[in-house]
Design a protein around this motif. Structure first.
Motif, PDB file in Angstrom:
ATOM      1  N   ASP A 285       0.866  -1.172   0.000  1.00 33.33           N
ATOM      2  CA  ASP A 285       0.000   0.000   0.000  1.00 33.33           C
ATOM      3  C   ASP A 285       0.905   1.225   0.000  1.00 33.33           C
ATOM      4  O   ASP A 285       1.406   1.620   1.044  1.00 33.33           O
ATOM      5  CB  ASP A 285      -0.868  -0.019   1.272  1.00 33.33           C
ATOM      6  CG  ASP A 285      -2.255   0.497   0.999  1.00 33.33           C
ATOM      7  OD1 ASP A 285      -2.423   1.165  -0.032  1.00 33.33           O
ATOM      8  OD2 ASP A 285      -3.156   0.223   1.804  1.00 33.33           O
ATOM      9  N   LEU A 296      12.612   4.771  -0.259  1.00 33.98           N
ATOM     10  CA  LEU A 296      11.217   5.213  -0.205  1.00 33.98           C
ATOM     11  C   LEU A 296      11.156   6.495   0.614  1.00 33.98           C
ATOM     12  O   LEU A 296      11.623   6.544   1.750  1.00 33.98           O
ATOM     13  CB  LEU A 296      10.354   4.126   0.438  1.00 33.98           C
ATOM     14  CG  LEU A 296       8.836   4.373   0.450  1.00 33.98           C
ATOM     15  CD1 LEU A 296       8.105   3.045   0.399  1.00 33.98           C
ATOM     16  CD2 LEU A 296       8.386   5.138   1.682  1.00 33.98           C
ATOM     17  N   ASN A 298       8.515   8.997   2.183  1.00 28.56           N
ATOM     18  CA  ASN A 298       7.114   9.275   2.486  1.00 28.56           C
ATOM     19  C   ASN A 298       6.969  10.767   2.740  1.00 28.56           C
ATOM     20  O   ASN A 298       7.547  11.299   3.697  1.00 28.56           O
ATOM     21  CB  ASN A 298       6.655   8.454   3.692  1.00 28.56           C
ATOM     22  CG  ASN A 298       5.185   8.633   3.968  1.00 28.56           C
ATOM     23  OD1 ASN A 298       4.753   9.693   4.403  1.00 28.56           O
ATOM     24  ND2 ASN A 298       4.402   7.605   3.692  1.00 28.56           N
ATOM     25  N   ARG A 301       4.953  12.034   6.062  1.00 28.62           N
ATOM     26  CA  ARG A 301       5.680  12.020   7.345  1.00 28.62           C
ATOM     27  C   ARG A 301       7.113  12.520   7.204  1.00 28.62           C
ATOM     28  O   ARG A 301       7.853  12.538   8.191  1.00 28.62           O
ATOM     29  CB  ARG A 301       5.686  10.608   7.909  1.00 28.62           C
ATOM     30  CG  ARG A 301       4.306  10.156   8.285  1.00 28.62           C
ATOM     31  CD  ARG A 301       4.363   8.897   9.122  1.00 28.62           C
ATOM     32  NE  ARG A 301       3.062   8.631   9.688  1.00 28.62           N
ATOM     33  CZ  ARG A 301       2.060   8.068   9.023  1.00 28.62           C
ATOM     34  NH1 ARG A 301       2.226   7.723   7.763  1.00 28.62           N
ATOM     35  NH2 ARG A 301       0.907   7.851   9.601  1.00 28.62           N
ATOM     36  N   VAL A 303       9.715  11.078   5.849  1.00 26.62           N
ATOM     37  CA  VAL A 303      10.594   9.990   6.294  1.00 26.62           C
ATOM     38  C   VAL A 303      11.188   9.323   5.061  1.00 26.62           C
ATOM     39  O   VAL A 303      10.477   9.027   4.108  1.00 26.62           O
ATOM     40  CB  VAL A 303       9.772   8.952   7.092  1.00 26.62           C
ATOM     41  CG1 VAL A 303      10.530   7.652   7.239  1.00 26.62           C
ATOM     42  CG2 VAL A 303       9.411   9.505   8.460  1.00 26.62           C
ATOM     43  N   LEU A 305      13.196   5.954   3.886  1.00 24.08           N
ATOM     44  CA  LEU A 305      13.582   4.610   4.305  1.00 24.08           C
ATOM     45  C   LEU A 305      14.431   3.978   3.214  1.00 24.08           C
ATOM     46  O   LEU A 305      14.140   4.127   2.033  1.00 24.08           O
ATOM     47  CB  LEU A 305      12.352   3.722   4.512  1.00 24.08           C
ATOM     48  CG  LEU A 305      11.296   4.173   5.518  1.00 24.08           C
ATOM     49  CD1 LEU A 305      10.155   3.182   5.534  1.00 24.08           C
ATOM     50  CD2 LEU A 305      11.911   4.277   6.897  1.00 24.08           C
ATOM     51  N   PHE A 333      13.987  -0.913   7.931  1.00 20.17           N
ATOM     52  CA  PHE A 333      14.343   0.480   7.769  1.00 20.17           C
ATOM     53  C   PHE A 333      15.441   0.764   8.774  1.00 20.17           C
ATOM     54  O   PHE A 333      15.661   0.002   9.708  1.00 20.17           O
ATOM     55  CB  PHE A 333      13.139   1.403   7.999  1.00 20.17           C
ATOM     56  CG  PHE A 333      12.578   1.349   9.387  1.00 20.17           C
ATOM     57  CD1 PHE A 333      13.132   2.108  10.395  1.00 20.17           C
ATOM     58  CD2 PHE A 333      11.516   0.524   9.679  1.00 20.17           C
ATOM     59  CE1 PHE A 333      12.608   2.063  11.669  1.00 20.17           C
ATOM     60  CE2 PHE A 333      10.990   0.477  10.951  1.00 20.17           C
ATOM     61  CZ  PHE A 333      11.534   1.245  11.954  1.00 20.17           C
TER      62      PHE A 333
END
Lengths: 346, 135
Positions: A285, A296, A298, A301, A303, A305, A333
């Motif tokens: 998701d 990745l 995000n 947030r 963040v 990873l 992570f």
């Protein structure tokens, strides 16, 4: 004679402005600033099928510029920058692109007026109007500005070039005429800006168009992309060259899957960008994110990873048949020092 | 291990990988076998989580639900939240900013409400199994 110099470097706008950077120094700061793709400026990242640098060069070419010289920082990974030499385009790799540009400018005595652009922001600029404004002002240097401040686009007369002085030094110390850009500007200073550019392109808030066929309203899919009939693609969306979308996937809310990507079975991609050559695993998701290889980000947030398990996300270089679809989903992570676990919970 | 009344607060290890999970489950197992376990996982120390960690948390939730209990998460880092969302398990859990809030939330839920939630959770687990089988 009008020529153009396009600098594709790693320096930040702050370094250009402050004078920290000169023709004899190389930037270290900006390598950290482009952590999503190591040593790659966001302007070189493919957006809806073509990088911003590539689009800038296309725009300059259309403005009847006689010769376009592109100076690329040698530390930039060659990752679909959209810069191909042609009849009136020369591309040079250099560790010090500003210095190399200065040398070429000094050697080229035929140059009358030079358009200098640092490929950093996406700017919708009327070059003909910009040139006309420069001529009317009668100053040696004209610089483009938007409501947030200066942009790294200048027009420079031959008369401004003094012997022994570097191009960047000339631009830094000049008191230019100010040309106001009324069109769309995206400074591409943060990966968040890249995502905004995608959304603005897909929703026609700017002139950036997806490089693919619009197979139905708001859905652009490259001819070479493979979308499983059981996948759901909700407009506006872009699927790039050679990408695969497997069954039961949902791609929605201004998401873009750039070239040579794979989104595996059952994964939902919502309000996200999957940069070129990335694999996104089964049953995930992904929302409000940018995926680049095994990184990745995000955006909700803030963040980043680094995913250690290649079954989750990874650079898309492994042939499809080599993957083990039944291997356990292992990820992590916290940094590259962590490796995938070897077994599941007891 | 911290205990506040009938709600058990478990401090999660810094590295939630397969090795840590084995040790952690030895402590957890007796707590999961009581009637109507009420557990809070305090994730404030977690710096690394892999799929073994996620599966362990899901396993604990499943066991707690079987016994009409519940498991809640507290003090998740943004990184943990992103990973749980990516793996489609974030929605399965109630998550709180602090352990205290999580503990208080147990007291706010009437006991008879727990088993009604269990039906909903069972559907989620069913969906997850279906996805695993399909892949």
């Amino acid at each position: 004679m009008l020529s153009a110099i396009v600098i594709v470097g790693l320096e930040t706008r702050r370094e250009v402005e402050s004078g920290v950077l000169s023709e004899n120094t190389t930037s270290e700061f900006s390598i950290e600033a482009t952590q999503l793709q190591q040593s790659t400026p966001l302007a070189c990242v493919e957006v809806l099928g073509r990088s911003v640098v590539g689009r800038v060069i296309d725009e300059v070419r259309r403005a009847d510029v006689n010769a376009i010289s592109v100076f690329v920082d040698a530390r930039i990974a060659p990752r679909h920058p959209g810069i191909e030499p042609s009849a009136n385009i020369t591309v040079s790799n250099s560790e010090n692109p500003w210095g190399t540009a200065t040398q070429q400018l000094a050697a080229d005595v035929e140059t009358g007026t030079v358009l200098v652009m640092r490929a950093s922001a996406y700017v919708e600029l009327d070059l003909v109007d910009f040139l006309q404004f420069h001529r009317e002002q009668g100053k040696a240097v004209t610089r483009a500005f938007d409501h947030e401040g200066p942009l790294d686009i200048w027009i420079l007369d031959r008369s401004a070039i003094a012997d022994g002085e570097g191009l960047l030094t000339i631009l830094q110390r000049s008191k230019p005429a100010r040309y106001s850009v009324g069109g769309y500007v995206n400074r591409l200073e943060h990966p968040r800006d890249l995502r905004r550019l995608v959304v603005d392109g897909l929703t026609s808030r700017c002139r950036l168009r997806p490089q693919a066929s619009e197979i139905r309203p708001g859905v652009w899919i490259d001819e070479s992309a493979q979308v499983n009939p059981d996948a759901r693609i909700v407009a506006p969306t872009y699927i790039g060259h050679g990408s695969r979308i497997e069954a039961q996937c949902l791609i929605t809310r201004c998401s873009n899957v750039e070239s040579n990507c794979q989104v595996d079975y059952g994964t939902v991609v919502e309000d996200s960008s999957i940069l070129s050559n990335s694999y996104v695993g089964i049953g995930l998701d992904l929302s409000h994110s940018i995926v680049d290889g095994n990184n990745l980000l995000n955006l909700e947030r803030n963040v980043t990873l680094e995913i250690a398990d290649p079954c989750v996300i990874r650079p898309n270089r492994v042939a499809r048949k080599e993957r083990n679809r039944h291997s356990p989903v292992i990820f992590g992570f916290g940094g590259s020092q962590f490796r995938p676990a070897e077994e599941g919970p007891s | 291990m911290l205990t506040t009344g009938p709600v058990v607060v478990m401090q999660m290890p810094e590295q939630l990988n397969s090795t840590a999970v084995r040790a952690f489950m030895q402590d957890m197992q007796p707590l999961l076998e009581i009637h109507r376990p009420r557990i809070v996982f305090d994730c404030s120390q977690v710096r690394y989580m892999d799929s073994a960690g996620v599966e362990m948390i899901l396993h604990c939730l499943e066991e707690a639900m079987k016994r009409d209990g519940d498991l809640k998460l507290a003090a998740l880092s943004p990184e943990s939240e992103v990973v749980l969302e990516l793996m489609r398990v974030a929605r399965v859990f109630e998550a709180f900013a602090t352990s205290d809030e999580a503990v208080r939330s147990f007291n706010a839920v009437p006991a008879e409400g727990v088993s009604q939630e269990a039906t909903w959770y069972a559907n989620v687990f069913g969906e997850m199994r279906a996805v695993k089988q399909a892949t």
